[in-house]
Design a protein around this motif. Sequence first.
Motif, mmCIF file in Angstrom:
data_model
loop_
_atom_site.group_PDB
_atom_site.id
_atom_site.type_symbol
_atom_site.label_atom_id
_atom_site.label_comp_id
_atom_site.label_asym_id
_atom_site.label_seq_id
_atom_site.Cartn_x
_atom_site.Cartn_y
_atom_site.Cartn_z
ATOM 1 N N CYS A 116 25.208 29.959 53.325
ATOM 2 C CA CYS A 116 24.476 30.237 52.112
ATOM 3 C C CYS A 116 25.770 29.278 50.969
ATOM 4 N N ARG A 117 24.974 30.012 49.669
ATOM 5 C CA ARG A 117 25.898 29.116 48.846
ATOM 6 C C ARG A 117 26.237 30.694 48.057
ATOM 7 N N TRP A 118 27.321 30.666 47.630
ATOM 8 C CA TRP A 118 28.394 31.696 47.034
ATOM 9 C C TRP A 118 29.634 31.128 45.830
ATOM 10 N N THR A 119 29.746 32.503 44.780
ATOM 11 C CA THR A 119 30.856 32.444 43.735
ATOM 12 C C THR A 119 31.199 33.291 44.092
ATOM 13 N N PHE A 120 32.768 32.913 43.917
ATOM 14 C CA PHE A 120 33.945 33.753 43.759
ATOM 15 C C PHE A 120 34.289 33.986 42.752
ATOM 16 N N HIS A 121 34.035 35.619 42.151
ATOM 17 C CA HIS A 121 34.024 36.553 41.217
ATOM 18 C C HIS A 121 35.379 36.231 40.339
ATOM 19 N N ARG A 122 35.499 37.154 39.477
ATOM 20 C CA ARG A 122 36.681 37.211 39.050
ATOM 21 C C ARG A 122 37.971 37.665 39.014
ATOM 22 N N ALA A 123 37.935 38.037 40.368
ATOM 23 C CA ALA A 123 38.784 38.002 41.035
ATOM 24 C C ALA A 123 40.187 37.181 41.067
ATOM 25 N N ILE A 124 39.752 35.585 40.504
ATOM 26 C CA ILE A 124 39.863 34.263 40.264
ATOM 27 C C ILE A 124 41.684 34.739 39.395
ATOM 28 N N ASP A 125 40.744 36.075 37.874
ATOM 29 C CA ASP A 125 41.652 35.703 36.666
ATOM 30 C C ASP A 125 42.817 37.182 36.733
ATOM 31 N N HIS A 126 42.914 37.561 38.643
ATOM 32 C CA HIS A 126 43.392 38.659 38.727
ATOM 33 C C HIS A 126 44.860 38.175 39.482
ATOM 34 N N ALA A 127 44.352 36.998 40.473
ATOM 35 C CA ALA A 127 45.302 36.357 40.947
ATOM 36 C C ALA A 127 46.490 36.228 40.573
ATOM 37 N N ALA A 128 47.717 36.143 41.225
ATOM 38 C CA ALA A 128 48.949 36.187 41.245
ATOM 39 C C ALA A 128 48.702 34.042 41.194
ATOM 40 N N ASP A 129 48.374 33.555 41.481
ATOM 41 C CA ASP A 129 48.099 32.516 41.695
ATOM 42 C C ASP A 129 47.306 31.503 41.795
ATOM 43 N N ARG A 130 45.927 31.742 40.643
ATOM 44 C CA ARG A 130 45.094 30.501 40.509
ATOM 45 C C ARG A 130 44.903 29.293 41.102
ATOM 46 N N ASP A 131 45.951 28.996 41.107
ATOM 47 C CA ASP A 131 45.993 27.424 42.330
ATOM 48 C C ASP A 131 46.087 27.463 43.539
ATOM 49 N N ALA A 132 46.910 28.170 43.863
ATOM 50 C CA ALA A 132 47.418 28.894 45.294
ATOM 51 C C ALA A 132 45.720 29.032 46.149
ATOM 52 N N LEU A 133 45.421 29.930 45.370
ATOM 53 C CA LEU A 133 44.236 30.620 45.801
ATOM 54 C C LEU A 133 43.111 29.953 46.024
ATOM 55 N N ARG A 134 42.050 28.615 44.973
ATOM 56 C CA ARG A 134 41.795 27.683 44.903
ATOM 57 C C ARG A 134 42.140 26.839 45.909
ATOM 58 N N LYS A 135 43.096 26.817 46.632
ATOM 59 C CA LYS A 135 42.975 25.707 47.728
ATOM 60 C C LYS A 135 43.354 26.217 48.925
ATOM 61 N N GLN A 136 43.615 28.121 49.279
ATOM 62 C CA GLN A 136 43.011 28.348 50.167
ATOM 63 C C GLN A 136 42.087 28.805 50.398
ATOM 64 N N LEU A 137 40.745 28.251 49.894
ATOM 65 C CA LEU A 137 39.711 29.114 50.029
ATOM 66 C C LEU A 137 38.648 27.517 49.675
ATOM 67 N N ALA A 138 39.440 26.419 49.494
ATOM 68 C CA ALA A 138 38.812 25.406 49.402
ATOM 69 C C ALA A 138 38.198 24.653 49.974
ATOM 70 N N ASP A 139 38.425 24.649 51.726
ATOM 71 C CA ASP A 139 37.953 24.456 53.028
ATOM 72 C C ASP A 139 36.741 25.547 53.340
ATOM 73 N N LEU A 140 36.531 26.942 52.710
ATOM 74 C CA LEU A 140 35.301 27.368 53.114
ATOM 75 C C LEU A 140 33.850 27.044 52.687
ATOM 76 N N PRO A 141 33.030 26.987 53.954
ATOM 77 C CA PRO A 141 31.857 27.086 53.588
ATOM 78 C C PRO A 141 31.129 27.638 52.710
ATOM 79 N N GLY A 142 29.962 27.297 51.862
ATOM 80 C CA GLY A 142 29.126 27.459 50.861
ATOM 81 C C GLY A 142 29.502 27.850 49.219
ATOM 82 N N LEU A 143 31.359 27.693 49.298
ATOM 83 C CA LEU A 143 31.902 28.158 47.883
ATOM 84 C C LEU A 143 31.200 26.779 46.586
ATOM 85 N N ASP A 144 31.002 27.273 45.746
ATOM 86 C CA ASP A 144 29.804 26.551 45.338
ATOM 87 C C ASP A 144 30.882 26.976 43.837
ATOM 88 N N THR A 145 31.222 28.170 42.630
ATOM 89 C CA THR A 145 31.015 28.280 41.749
ATOM 90 C C THR A 145 32.358 29.185 41.686
#
Length: 230
Positions: A116-145
């Motif tokens: 299913c498609r899903w959004t990673f919500h505003r937890a990203i705004d509280h992350a220690a490293d936004r870029d690292a978070l994005r790269k760690q999640l990059a291959d997860l199925p369904g993440l589109d937002t």
Amino acid sequence: MSKRAVLEVIALDAEDAIAAQAGGADRLELVTDMAADGLTPAVATVAEIRGAVDISLRVMLRLSGGFGAGDVSRVVRAAGEMRDTGAEEFVLGFLHTDGEVDLRAVERVVGALDGCRWTFHRAIDHAADRDALRKQLADLPGLDTYLTAGSAAGVDEGLPVLLAEASRAGDPGYEPQLLVGGGLRLDHVPRLRAAGIDAFHIGGAARPEGWGVPVSAEAVAEWRRALDLG
């Protein structure tokens, strides 16, 4: 002219959902308990909203305040219940207390979503490293937002981050759509649209009289017009 921008509106119940759709919303984020910044709604509420409108719905998977996953098995169970009631799109995001993404928790819940498609919500705004978070999640199925204000403090503070991330669209980890929300105002829209951002999320802005009253179709329509003007 850039493509029509997505307008996502927070809905707490069917009355909200009907007003949001009437005002021109493209998608709803379904939550309960805004005092805790939005938790997983009741299955019955999701079913009622699904029966009341025909636009896309994204259901929050978050059982308590903060960004910890808590009992992940309960979140997985909630995801299954929502899927059984017809939900096809979701919103989630979990961090450890140090601001690192809780990858194990996210992976377990995403596994239960089965594509299913899903959004990673505003937890990203509280992350220690936004870029690292994005790269760690990059291959997860369904993440589109990614739902983000660019800063935990809101769009006013986060604007430079949002513009920088928009400029990286398509880079590894930056393929998902930027959905801007969190202290978002109409006067932010022209600059964000000019940067190529094409998805916007409103909650309080759809309720000029406060969270104690339903969504205003007129307020949503004002946002629809502003986004369509680009």
